[in-house]
Write an enzyme that holds these catalytic residues in place. Sequence first.
Site: not given
Ligand code: GCB
Length: 656
Positions: A211, A455, A544
């Site tokens: 992302d 992930e 996160e």
């Molecule tokens: C996640 C990812 C990250 C994304 C985030 C999101 O789990 O690790 O790279 O940017 O979610 O905002 O969806």
Amino acid sequence: MCRGSIEWALAPKGFPWPRSKPSATVHTLHRADHLTAEALLTVLFTLLFPAPRTACRCSLYTVDGSGPTLDMPVPSSFNDVGQDGRLRSFVGWVWYEREATLPQRWTQDLGTRVVLRIGSAHYYAIVVSATSRASGWWVNGVHVAEHEGGHLPFEADISKLVQSGPLSFCRITIAINNTLSPYTLPPGTILYQTDTSKYPKGYFVQNTNFDFFNYAGLHRSVLLYTTPISYIDDITITTDVDRDIGLVNYQIFIQGSEHFQLEVFLLDEDGRAVAQGTGGQGQLQVPRAHLWWPYLMHEHPAYLYSLEVRLTAQTADGPVSDFYTLPVGIRTVAVTESQFLINGKPFYFHGVNKHEDADIRGKGFDWPLLVKDFNLLRWLGANAFRTSHYPYAEEVMQLCDRYGIVVIDESPGVGIALAQSLSNMSLQHHLEVMEEMVRRDKNHPAVVMWSVANEPASSLKPAGYYFKTLIAHTKALDPSRPVTFVTKSSYEADLGVPYVDVICVNSYYSWYHDYGHMEVIQLQLATQFENWYRTYQKPIIQSEYGAETIAGFHQDPPLMFSEEYQKGLLEQYHLVLDQKRKEYVVGELIWNFADFMTDQSPQRAIGNRKGIFTRQRQPKSAAFLLRERYWKLANETWHHQSAVKPQCVGNSPFTF
Ligand code: GCB
């Protein structure tokens, strides 16, 4: 361009960050700090891109260099600096090129080793250099290096080349291809659209499972530097503490001579030698050592000694000397069933996830941005970040050492979604990436843990073998640090977590699931922690959590995308984190420090907006909420005997 006959050399095994030193000069092709007058004459690379989009790695040697060109700053991603939309989404080869005038000594003294160092070229790079000209054209281009992977440095010894001809300048051409495959890190796929009623002939798009925008180009410094022909190639430092004695174990690798003497001095911050040794490996003992402490854990955080290494080597042409200074922080890291210990004291990660990302420059390294980010981190009371989702620039790691910001250093293993990307071919490359990454970052006291991936599809069958092998390899490369990867799989299905030292788990309750329902967060988050801990009895980091927020959107009662919703969601998480951190949760890292660019999609309003700061580094309301929390946490985890506690006073980031 045709191949020359001169032998080419790949990067040597280890190569410390080039620092100016009596025996070496650094000549950067673009940056102001070591710039010589000649380099100032041309600060722009030329970027050529062929009009038809070609996804394949076509041969550099068959391309005639025709096509549009434009001036391109380095470091920078090439995507956002132009006005041509085709360049922004370009997939395929681009060519950077410039001429550099070299000091005469470099081209005439055969005892000088001239090295080209590229901090990062995303994704695949071929480097060609030429030093001969005929009728105004450069000829006899020589392939000097090739490198896969966009976030780690590589080097080429170009001494023979620049010392072979009459000219004191050379041309450097770097061909870069940003095409990703299921076997690259990060992986990607090319989708050809063959329905000619919908798409023009040959149409394709590049898809990824991560992302963030796949920015490309020369993202970090491109340097020319010199060493003597016999030189210090690599240094490995590990540290330990025995009562109040700091132990600094060193191992030094030399190239270019088998007969040499090494002297090693450890200097304190006042420049006083506190220990010394000789030979290629040994242990220095520092009585009453000042330990390297994280920011907000001690009144004098981030104490750095300097390790001075002096080499005298015998070569066929007589004795040569080389000299290198490495900052050294003495600290220990350990993990128990429920704690993460730094210097034997429980450490709680209260920090952020970041990206290398900014307007216009994309992923290009930028000093003002970096310093601003560190000022924001300190203002926030953050003591840690994860290099989501790839290794950051070396200058970032150096500042972390200096400011005491603790780092979970993550590899570019992001978006591993397909079984193909868990194949032996992918694994082999991933092992090599970990070697490059550990070699680059092993001596940073700020780095306390390696993260091999973010992930991945860790519940797929091959994931068990893949992560077992990858984690074991990383531990063998560096037995001194714990290893993890970041999971979003369920505790029952994950096949990689049995091998990690710390469980890092991402979750987006009331964002991607039960959206709009903040009332379920507490129950779901508590269940998440309890399941993981009951199964593994390992410390856990909430690596996160967060909510998309458009700065300036306000809704009360809170609605998704408003600043109030982001704050409300964070508060719900914090209630559970406050219970579980008394047991086995050892950290919380907000997603994300700042808004950042992504691919276009209906879920993304010009990028990911989960930042607590905007992409321009202005605070959303959640930044103030988090600041209050982090300073409160800092007060609780302050370990030094001194009565002075950190305080978040007014707007001052400097609290001691
Ligand atoms: C996640 C990812 C990250 C994304 C985030 C999101 O789990 O690790 O790279 O940017 O979610 O905002 O969806």
